[in-house]
Design an enzyme around this catalytic site. Structure first.
Site, short mmCIF file in Angstrom:
data_model
loop_
_atom_site.label_atom_id
_atom_site.label_comp_id
_atom_site.label_asym_id
_atom_site.label_seq_id
_atom_site.Cartn_x
_atom_site.Cartn_y
_atom_site.Cartn_z
NE ARG A 28 -25.13 6.37 118.02
CZ ARG A 28 -24.80 7.64 118.21
NH1 ARG A 28 -25.53 8.39 118.98
NH2 ARG A 28 -23.75 8.16 117.64
CG LEU A 175 -32.25 10.32 118.17
CD1 LEU A 175 -33.47 11.16 118.54
CD2 LEU A 175 -31.59 10.87 116.93
CD GLU A 176 -26.23 9.23 121.32
OE1 GLU A 176 -26.02 8.02 121.55
OE2 GLU A 176 -25.78 9.80 120.31
CB SER A 177 -29.89 6.99 126.86
OG SER A 177 -30.26 8.25 127.43
CE1 TYR A 362 -27.59 10.40 117.24
CE2 TYR A 362 -26.39 12.39 116.67
CZ TYR A 362 -26.94 11.55 117.62
OH TYR A 362 -26.84 11.87 118.95
#
Length: 449
Positions: A28, A175-177, A362
């Site tokens: 991020r 991208l988040e996890s 992002y």
């Protein structure tokens, strides 16, 4: 044009370092000051994400008697104890029941590591190409395609219900996890309580803590299962508590909005619901890579300036394959690395992804990863890889030098915002440089000399 300075960072919240132990394994970028980003240092890893479609039921702990006195007795930090006593009154005034509060705070401890992470902000940043190397790596693309195939039925159903392209939902997940592989294991109530008491943004984190208690009181999960990043982001797609309350959905129909379970259904549907709520347009790209003509007026490279693709084509702005860009609505020109890197024509969906995380990098990361998951090729333009990102101190130095040269940045904060971009363009014009507003090392050296 809003220039990118890339360090890691959540959607909508506090410090350059926040969103998660898990996000240290994801990617991020730094968010704009208005949104203030969130997370830990970027580490590139091999993302061998495992697809785990089997739901893990919420473990309901057997209730034990707990009192406010017992909570305080279990807490070693005296100041923290006093803060809990005061906060309990505020939480009850906000509608949290005594039983729900005491249950949530039964095991709460002051976590010094959370404060250390919050305050340990690196002055170094990542360039856009370094960020995209990780955000859209071959491993992440392959894992995204695998996730898309493994969860095809549910993703098709989510797309049909919320009108958000499934590839974009999967890209956010990636991208988040890292497709659910790194969701964070920090107890959310302890983390938010620590940040509320001793953090630099106590009011913000206390509002998140109240929201977390409302989630627990509603029965969506238990304090034991409410885990995530050290900065309070939760689940497969890293919702902060207030966003969860506003946008999370129960897609499985089991009566709970369970974004923490191994089954990602509720989390993915919640992400689609969030993007849909802010106006996502299905089958319309977030942006298109374009080629700018010789003599292009770089003053037009601004998110504030929008034109139809036909108008841009009349000015010589064509897609990377040399053809006019199809009519996807009004678009603006974005140059994340200045005149020497890739250029994009971005549309409304770019702004929708911004609601999830306001950093341009992002948004490009999600958009490009979704394109690659859907079968598109890599970005065609080259990047100025011999360049590097400026450190925080170097950005401050640039601002001082620009102001001293007569191009006022309206402050020295190390953040390259609109005022600094305007000042950079002014100096570039005066020095016979391409006025792209990009804070390069070459520009800093010119200012020094």
């Amino acid at each position: 044009m809003r220039t990118l300075t890339l360090a890691l960072s959540l959607v909508l919240f506090a410090s350059l370092q926040a969103r998660a132990e898990l996000v240290e394994r994801s990617v991020r970028p730094e968010m704009r000051p208005a949104e203030t980003a969130v997370q830990g240092s970027l580490k590139t890893v091999a993302l061998n994400a495992k697809i785990r479609p089997i739901a893990r039921p919420v473990v309901v702990q057997k209730e034990r008697a707990v009192t406010p006195e017992a909570i305080l007795a279990a807490t070693s930090n005296a100041g923290f104890k006093r803060w809990i006593s005061g906060f309990r009154k505020r939480a009850l005034s906000a509608g949290i029941s005594p039983a729900a509060f005491d249950r949530a705070f039964r095991s709460v401890q002051y976590d010094a590591k959370v404060i250390e992470r919050d305050r340990n902000q690196s002055e170094f940043t990542k360039t856009i190409w370094e960020y995209l190397d990780s955000a859209a790596s071959e491993k992440r693309i392959a894992n995204g395609k695998a996730a898309l195939a493994a969860h095809a039925d549910k993703l098709n159903a989510i797309e049909a219900k919320y009108g958000v392209d499934k590839e974009v939902v999967v890209a956010v997940w990636g991208l988040e996890s890292a497709y659910g592989e790194f969701r964070g294991d920090t107890p959310i109530v302890s983390a938010l309580a620590t940040l509320s008491y001793d953090g630099r943004r106590g009011r913000f984190f206390e509002s998140q803590l109240i929201a977390a208690l409302k989630i627990l009181q509603a029965g969506d999960t238990t304090p034991e299962n409410m885990t995530g990043s050290w900065a309070g982001a939760m689940g497969h797609t890293q919702f902060i508590p207030t966003s969860y309350l506003a946008y999370a959905v129960d897609f499985t129909g089991d009566g709970r909005r369970d974004i923490w379970a191994d089954d990602p259904s509720d989390a993915l549907a919640s992400t689609a619901a969030y993007l849909g709520r802010f106006g996502w347009q299905k089958d319309v790209p977030w942006g298109v890579e374009v080629v700018l003509p010789d003599g292009f007026d770089y003053g037009l490279a601004s998110r504030k300036i929008t034109k139809s693709p036909a108008d841009w084509a009349a000015r010589g702005v064509l897609s990377a394959d040399g053809k006019p860009v199809p009519n996807h609505g009004a678009g603006s020109i974005l140059l994340p690395a200045g005149a020497r890197g890739a250029a994009f024509m971005v549309f409304k969906n770019f702004a929708v992804i911004e609601r999830y995380n306001a950093a341009d990098a992002y948004v490009i990361g999600v958009g490009h990863l979704s394109d690659r998951i859907g079968g598109a090729g890599p970005i065609k333009a080259s990047w100025p890889r011999e360049d590097r990102a400026l450190t925080f101190k170097e950005r401050q130095q640039m601002q001082r030098l620009l102001t001293a040269a007569g191009f006022n940045t309206r402050g020295v904060d190390g953040k390259i915002g609109p005022n600094s971009v305007k000042a950079i363009k002014g100096f570039q014009r005066s020095a016979g440089m391409i006025p792209d507003g990009y804070p390069s090392l070459n520009l800093l050296n010119r200012l020094k000399n």
